[in-house]
Design a protein around this motif. Structure first.
Motif, short mmCIF file in Angstrom:
data_model
loop_
_atom_site.label_atom_id
_atom_site.label_comp_id
_atom_site.label_asym_id
_atom_site.label_seq_id
_atom_site.Cartn_x
_atom_site.Cartn_y
_atom_site.Cartn_z
N UNK A 116 0.87 -1.18 0.00
CA UNK A 116 0.00 0.00 0.00
C UNK A 116 0.90 1.23 0.00
N UNK A 117 0.50 2.23 -0.76
CA UNK A 117 1.43 3.34 -1.01
C UNK A 117 0.67 4.62 -1.32
N UNK A 118 1.40 5.73 -1.28
CA UNK A 118 0.94 7.03 -1.78
C UNK A 118 2.02 7.54 -2.71
N UNK A 119 1.64 7.97 -3.90
CA UNK A 119 2.60 8.55 -4.84
C UNK A 119 2.19 9.98 -5.15
N UNK A 178 5.43 7.12 -0.79
CA UNK A 178 5.36 6.84 0.64
C UNK A 178 4.76 5.45 0.80
N UNK A 181 -1.64 9.51 -6.36
CA UNK A 181 -2.27 8.21 -6.58
C UNK A 181 -1.97 7.35 -5.36
N UNK A 182 -2.95 6.57 -4.92
CA UNK A 182 -2.71 5.76 -3.73
C UNK A 182 -3.75 4.64 -3.62
N UNK A 183 -3.31 3.55 -3.01
CA UNK A 183 -4.23 2.44 -2.72
C UNK A 183 -4.29 2.17 -1.22
N UNK A 184 -3.92 3.16 -0.41
CA UNK A 184 -3.86 2.96 1.04
C UNK A 184 -5.23 2.51 1.56
N UNK A 185 -5.22 1.42 2.29
CA UNK A 185 -6.47 0.85 2.77
C UNK A 185 -6.88 1.34 4.15
N UNK A 189 -5.34 7.64 5.38
CA UNK A 189 -4.02 8.18 5.06
C UNK A 189 -4.20 9.56 4.44
N UNK A 190 -3.34 10.48 4.81
CA UNK A 190 -3.39 11.81 4.19
C UNK A 190 -2.67 11.73 2.85
N UNK A 191 -3.35 12.07 1.76
CA UNK A 191 -2.72 11.93 0.45
C UNK A 191 -1.48 12.81 0.30
N UNK A 236 -6.76 1.44 -6.67
CA UNK A 236 -5.99 2.68 -6.55
C UNK A 236 -6.82 3.87 -6.97
#
Lengths: 99, 187
Positions: A15-18, A27, B40-44, B47-49, B160
């Motif tokens: 899981x990530x933030x780009x 991140x 872009x994010x797939x945080x489950x 989360x602060x982008x 995502x």
């Protein structure tokens, strides 16, 4: 490049933030066992893009196909459903007749 | 001497308008952020982008009301996403500490969060060419005259998401700044 998509493809459990699609602005929320290099991500992004281009016909067909409901209705009226399924559908039609 | 409006005349106290002289409902100040950061994010989990998606306002009174407007153009980077529940919630941060009890929040109930924010659940599937806009208002009474920072967090239910654009290689849609506006109103 689409870094997020490439990461998802190479590290499906991460899981990530780009930010701004930049490698240095990744991140990790759930870090993969091995962080892919920029070159690996670039190669994967290019491969996925090529795959999309090869599959473009699918997207074009999908929007022009009749809805699945219309397709199933046509099959029902053609009498090709198994008798049990046809009976269930007919029962509902009878329950709510057209006005 | 209070500020008065008579016909087309406005009488202003000598020394200027102070917070205490403004009638209830008056807008005291407005702060905003318009961020060109694309995420872009797939945080489950929440989360602060980006910390660029924050606006800071310093209330002039502990009784002031802050009206917040969030406009977050978004998209799906992954293909076809039916039935995923994507959540967004506002936060307030004072002296580096985040909290989520914005005054207009509701009450948590099982899987239904009571925070100030918005939840999205595409029922018939979305793909990378489908835009959606996370837009919501919130009202907060932070009860402080210290600097208050507002932002948002999100949690993807699957796949995502993108913020500020439709994703890096989507041909359609938009590329639009995320904006957050904070307006201080006299109580």
């Amino acid at each position: 490049m689409n870094l997020a998509r490439a990461i998802s493809s190479l590290c499906p459990d991460s899981q990530f933030v780009v930010e701004d699609d930049e490698y240095d602005k990744i991140r990790w929320i759930v870090q993969p066992e091995r962080i892919p290099t920029l070159e690996e991500l670039q190669a994967e992004a290019a491969r996925l893009l090529q795959e999309d281009q090869m599959n473009e016909y699918r997207a074009k067909r999908r929007v022009e196909y009749p809805s699945i409901g219309d397709q199933l209705d046509a099959l029902f009226h053609a009498g090709v459903f198994p008798p049990e399924m046809a009976a269930k559908i007919q029962e509902i039609k009878n329950k709510y007749p057209k006005q | 001497m209070p500020t008065t409006i008579t016909g087309t005349s406005i009488s202003v106290p000598s020394g200027g308008i102070t917070r205490g002289s403004l009638p209830s409902g008056s807008v005291i100040q407005t702060q905003y952020v318009s961020s060109a950061t694309r995420v872009t994010s797939n945080a489950g989990t929440f989360t602060e982008p980006s910390t660029n998606y924050r606006v800071t306002i310093t209330p002039t009174s502990t009784t002031s009301v802050i009206i917040l407007r969030y406009f977050i153009p978004s998209g799906f980077v992954s293909s076809y996403q039916p039935y995923y529940v994507h959540k967004t919630r506002a936060f307030r941060m004072v002296s580096g500490t985040k909290s989520y009890n914005i005054t207009s929040s509701g009450t948590n109930n099982s899987n239904r969060p009571g925070h100030s924010g918005i939840t999205l659940r595409p029922s018939n599937g979305y793909d990378g060419n489908d835009p959606f806009f996370l837009a919501f208002d919130a009202i907060d009474i932070p009860g402080t005259t210290s600097a208050v920072t507002y932002g948002f967090e999100f949690a993807s239910g699957g796949g995502t998401l993108s913020f500020g654009y439709m994703g890096p290689d989507v041909a359609y849609g938009y590329d639009t700044n995320v904006t957050i506006t904070a307006m201080e109103v006299a109580a």
